[in-house]
Design a protein around this motif. Sequence first.
Motif, PDB file in Angstrom:
ATOM      1  N   SER A 303      -7.401  -2.761  -3.532  1.00  0.00           N
ATOM      2  CA  SER A 303      -7.458  -4.119  -4.080  1.00  0.00           C
ATOM      3  C   SER A 303      -6.263  -4.937  -3.606  1.00  0.00           C
ATOM      4  CB  SER A 303      -7.493  -4.057  -5.611  1.00  0.00           C
ATOM      5  OG  SER A 303      -7.454  -5.352  -6.157  1.00  0.00           O
ATOM      6  N   ALA A 304      -5.061  -4.323  -3.617  1.00  0.00           N
ATOM      7  CA  ALA A 304      -3.851  -5.027  -3.190  1.00  0.00           C
ATOM      8  C   ALA A 304      -3.941  -5.424  -1.719  1.00  0.00           C
ATOM      9  CB  ALA A 304      -2.625  -4.146  -3.438  1.00  0.00           C
ATOM     10  N   LEU A 305      -4.426  -4.509  -0.867  1.00  0.00           N
ATOM     11  CA  LEU A 305      -4.523  -4.812   0.559  1.00  0.00           C
ATOM     12  C   LEU A 305      -5.609  -5.836   0.837  1.00  0.00           C
ATOM     13  CD1 LEU A 305      -2.627  -2.353   0.814  1.00  0.00           C
ATOM     14  CD2 LEU A 305      -3.891  -1.729   2.872  1.00  0.00           C
ATOM     15  N   ALA A 306      -6.712  -5.763   0.103  1.00  0.00           N
ATOM     16  CA  ALA A 306      -7.788  -6.738   0.279  1.00  0.00           C
ATOM     17  C   ALA A 306      -7.317  -8.136  -0.089  1.00  0.00           C
ATOM     18  CB  ALA A 306      -8.994  -6.338  -0.552  1.00  0.00           C
ATOM     19  N   ASP A 307      -6.309  -8.220  -0.984  1.00  0.00           N
ATOM     20  CA  ASP A 307      -5.758  -9.518  -1.391  1.00  0.00           C
ATOM     21  C   ASP A 307      -4.669 -10.010  -0.446  1.00  0.00           C
ATOM     22  OD1 ASP A 307      -7.417  -9.701  -3.567  1.00  0.00           O
ATOM     23  OD2 ASP A 307      -5.968  -8.873  -4.998  1.00  0.00           O
ATOM     24  N   GLY A 308      -4.442  -9.282   0.632  1.00  0.00           N
ATOM     25  CA  GLY A 308      -3.510  -9.751   1.652  1.00  0.00           C
ATOM     26  C   GLY A 308      -2.181  -9.028   1.713  1.00  0.00           C
ATOM     27  N   GLU A 309      -1.955  -8.074   0.816  1.00  0.00           N
ATOM     28  CA  GLU A 309      -0.718  -7.316   0.890  1.00  0.00           C
ATOM     29  C   GLU A 309      -0.803  -6.283   2.019  1.00  0.00           C
ATOM     30  OE1 GLU A 309       0.639  -5.809  -2.829  1.00  0.00           O
ATOM     31  OE2 GLU A 309       0.255  -7.673  -3.912  1.00  0.00           O
ATOM     32  N   LEU A 310       0.349  -5.738   2.384  1.00  0.00           N
ATOM     33  CA  LEU A 310       0.429  -4.816   3.522  1.00  0.00           C
ATOM     34  C   LEU A 310       0.920  -3.446   3.070  1.00  0.00           C
ATOM     35  CD1 LEU A 310       2.194  -7.162   6.107  1.00  0.00           C
ATOM     36  CD2 LEU A 310      -0.229  -6.573   6.081  1.00  0.00           C
ATOM     37  N   LEU A 311       0.637  -2.442   3.902  1.00  0.00           N
ATOM     38  CA  LEU A 311       1.279  -1.145   3.747  1.00  0.00           C
ATOM     39  C   LEU A 311       2.442  -1.087   4.732  1.00  0.00           C
ATOM     40  CD1 LEU A 311      -1.566   1.541   3.504  1.00  0.00           C
ATOM     41  CD2 LEU A 311      -0.065   0.731   1.682  1.00  0.00           C
ATOM     42  N   GLU A 352       3.863  -1.556   9.895  1.00  0.00           N
ATOM     43  CA  GLU A 352       3.109  -2.268   8.863  1.00  0.00           C
ATOM     44  C   GLU A 352       1.622  -2.205   9.194  1.00  0.00           C
ATOM     45  OE1 GLU A 352       5.204  -6.069   9.590  1.00  0.00           O
ATOM     46  OE2 GLU A 352       3.222  -6.878  10.031  1.00  0.00           O
ATOM     47  N   ILE A 353       0.820  -2.017   8.143  1.00  0.00           N
ATOM     48  CA  ILE A 353      -0.619  -1.822   8.319  1.00  0.00           C
ATOM     49  C   ILE A 353      -1.363  -2.780   7.396  1.00  0.00           C
ATOM     50  CG2 ILE A 353      -2.518  -0.164   8.176  1.00  0.00           C
ATOM     51  CD1 ILE A 353      -0.408   2.064   8.485  1.00  0.00           C
ATOM     52  N   SER A 354      -2.324  -3.484   7.964  1.00  0.00           N
ATOM     53  CA  SER A 354      -3.093  -4.459   7.187  1.00  0.00           C
ATOM     54  C   SER A 354      -4.423  -3.871   6.740  1.00  0.00           C
ATOM     55  CB  SER A 354      -3.346  -5.715   8.029  1.00  0.00           C
ATOM     56  OG  SER A 354      -4.243  -5.410   9.096  1.00  0.00           O
ATOM     57  N   TRP A 355      -5.090  -4.576   5.828  1.00  0.00           N
ATOM     58  CA  TRP A 355      -6.400  -4.155   5.337  1.00  0.00           C
ATOM     59  C   TRP A 355      -7.417  -4.104   6.477  1.00  0.00           C
ATOM     60  CZ3 TRP A 355      -8.884  -1.461   2.123  1.00  0.00           C
ATOM     61  CH2 TRP A 355     -10.235  -1.675   1.830  1.00  0.00           C
ATOM     62  N   GLY A 356      -7.302  -5.046   7.413  1.00  0.00           N
ATOM     63  CA  GLY A 356      -8.234  -5.081   8.535  1.00  0.00           C
ATOM     64  C   GLY A 356      -8.185  -3.812   9.362  1.00  0.00           C
ATOM     65  N   GLU A 357      -6.980  -3.217   9.489  1.00  0.00           N
ATOM     66  CA  GLU A 357      -6.840  -1.999  10.274  1.00  0.00           C
ATOM     67  C   GLU A 357      -7.358  -0.772   9.529  1.00  0.00           C
ATOM     68  OE1 GLU A 357      -2.838  -2.447  12.852  1.00  0.00           O
ATOM     69  OE2 GLU A 357      -2.602  -3.008  10.742  1.00  0.00           O
ATOM     70  N   LEU A 358      -7.416  -0.855   8.197  1.00  0.00           N
ATOM     71  CA  LEU A 358      -7.821   0.293   7.384  1.00  0.00           C
ATOM     72  C   LEU A 358      -9.259   0.229   6.890  1.00  0.00           C
ATOM     73  CD1 LEU A 358      -4.723   0.872   5.071  1.00  0.00           C
ATOM     74  CD2 LEU A 358      -5.498   2.340   6.926  1.00  0.00           C
ATOM     75  N   LYS A 359      -9.846  -0.966   6.928  1.00  0.00           N
ATOM     76  CA  LYS A 359     -11.134  -1.201   6.266  1.00  0.00           C
ATOM     77  C   LYS A 359     -12.210  -0.207   6.689  1.00  0.00           C
ATOM     78  CE  LYS A 359     -13.950  -5.141   4.847  1.00  0.00           C
ATOM     79  NZ  LYS A 359     -14.186  -6.596   5.012  1.00  0.00           N
ATOM     80  N   THR A 360     -12.283   0.088   7.984  1.00  0.00           N
ATOM     81  CA  THR A 360     -13.292   1.039   8.464  1.00  0.00           C
ATOM     82  C   THR A 360     -12.928   2.470   8.097  1.00  0.00           C
ATOM     83  OG1 THR A 360     -13.768  -0.426  10.336  1.00  0.00           O
ATOM     84  CG2 THR A 360     -14.531   1.854  10.501  1.00  0.00           C
ATOM     85  N   LEU A 361     -11.631   2.814   8.219  1.00  0.00           N
ATOM     86  CA  LEU A 361     -11.200   4.183   7.976  1.00  0.00           C
ATOM     87  C   LEU A 361     -11.418   4.622   6.533  1.00  0.00           C
ATOM     88  CD1 LEU A 361      -7.867   4.188  10.032  1.00  0.00           C
ATOM     89  CD2 LEU A 361      -9.996   5.332  10.632  1.00  0.00           C
ATOM     90  N   VAL A 362     -11.244   3.706   5.586  1.00  0.00           N
ATOM     91  CA  VAL A 362     -11.334   4.113   4.175  1.00  0.00           C
ATOM     92  C   VAL A 362     -12.765   4.404   3.727  1.00  0.00           C
ATOM     93  CG1 VAL A 362      -9.222   2.895   3.533  1.00  0.00           C
ATOM     94  CG2 VAL A 362     -11.426   1.720   3.331  1.00  0.00           C
ATOM     95  N   GLN A 363     -13.721   4.185   4.616  1.00  0.00           N
ATOM     96  CA  GLN A 363     -15.088   4.588   4.277  1.00  0.00           C
ATOM     97  C   GLN A 363     -15.196   6.114   4.224  1.00  0.00           C
ATOM     98  OE1 GLN A 363     -17.082   2.067   3.385  1.00  0.00           O
ATOM     99  NE2 GLN A 363     -15.312   0.780   3.934  1.00  0.00           N
ATOM    100  N   ASP A 364     -14.280   6.784   4.888  1.00  0.00           N
ATOM    101  CA  ASP A 364     -14.234   8.243   4.884  1.00  0.00           C
ATOM    102  C   ASP A 364     -13.433   8.691   3.662  1.00  0.00           C
ATOM    103  OD1 ASP A 364     -13.666  10.945   5.233  1.00  0.00           O
ATOM    104  OD2 ASP A 364     -13.280  10.766   7.374  1.00  0.00           O
ATOM    105  N   PRO A 365     -14.026   9.461   2.739  1.00  0.00           N
ATOM    106  CA  PRO A 365     -13.313   9.892   1.526  1.00  0.00           C
ATOM    107  C   PRO A 365     -12.028  10.659   1.830  1.00  0.00           C
ATOM    108  CG  PRO A 365     -15.668  10.344   1.340  1.00  0.00           C
ATOM    109  CD  PRO A 365     -15.428   9.917   2.747  1.00  0.00           C
TER     110      PRO A 365
END
Length: 384
Positions: A303-311, A352-365
Amino acid sequence: MTTPLTHLGDMPIEEFLRDYWQKKPLLIRNAFPGFESPLSPDELAGLALEEEVESRIVLEQGETPWELRNGPFDEKTFETLPEKRWTLLVQAVDQFVPEVNQLLDYFRFIPSWRLDDVMISYAPDQGGVGPHFDYYDVFLLQGLGKRHWKLGQLCDNNSPRVEGTRLKILSEFHTTDEWVLEPGDMLYIPPGIAHWGNAQGDDCMTYSIGFRAPSHADIIAEAGQEIALSIVDDLRYADPDLTLQDNPGEINDKAIEQVRNIILQHLTNENIAHWFGKFMTERKYLEHTDEEPLDIDADEWQSALADGELLWRHPAARIAFHSDEKGTMLFADGEVICCSRALAELVSKEVEISWGELKTLVQDPQDRAAITQLINLETLLVDE
């Protein structure tokens, strides 16, 4: 974000690795053109006052020759130091100062799991830590003022040392080269080469980028201990083909071969990789905190990354990975995490990692669980 260098001066990295790395020293004039030290002498001294920072002072003419004092220090310590011939050394400054941490990006042409930390030394006129050698590679970047460097002979554990000091100061030094380095100049020194640096004038600061080089003794001891934890007690020495010996006290070649086979049986690539990845990513300096460990779930950080925050990768984090036919092991601060190679490559490479870079990967549990674990380990920080 800093971009890694593709050259050392005018030299391609491939040439440096082929001809110099772990082979011979190299002086690189103006390696960092216009370099300005991101830290002042007073700020470095301020770090040496902190409990969690490892610091040392070396006095050439103290209560003993080459007296070593360990921090943390207080302000009175600095008020009572002589005008010349002493050095302050502060370890792992990259973990406390972001601008110093960024310097490491310039050295990632060496595997990142080999990088150790950035130590910064400060010295007034003629200050140094004496003639010595290291067991690891080091890049010495001049940050402020001038330092006169001498290089000497190839040394080892048998090289004679000065007695009466806790430091390993060489009692013999045979100069082969010498230079004066100014801000932005850098000297690479491979393991075993004697070197001796002295400040030329006041306010001399040198940035030492060092590398991890575990001893063979540590590798054998640590690997054996770790691998032993995974071996069940049922497995024992056995000799069903035992034959009568002339002397019952003899340990014959056949017994030695049996023991050797037992050892090699457990030294598989998988077992070694599992241990080595954990070992080389352990943090050298652990943070001491009374706070409860984090317990962030996947929904919170997504939720935090989808709102624009970063890792963000923690400045002290150590990350590496290894892939084989069974999959990918991600090593993070001494822990092993199973994940996809794509995720391992991403978190190993990016600060630093954005939601866009993770969005596909997090589909994998599995990857989603891996990221959650990295956040709770504080290897990755949410918008810090």
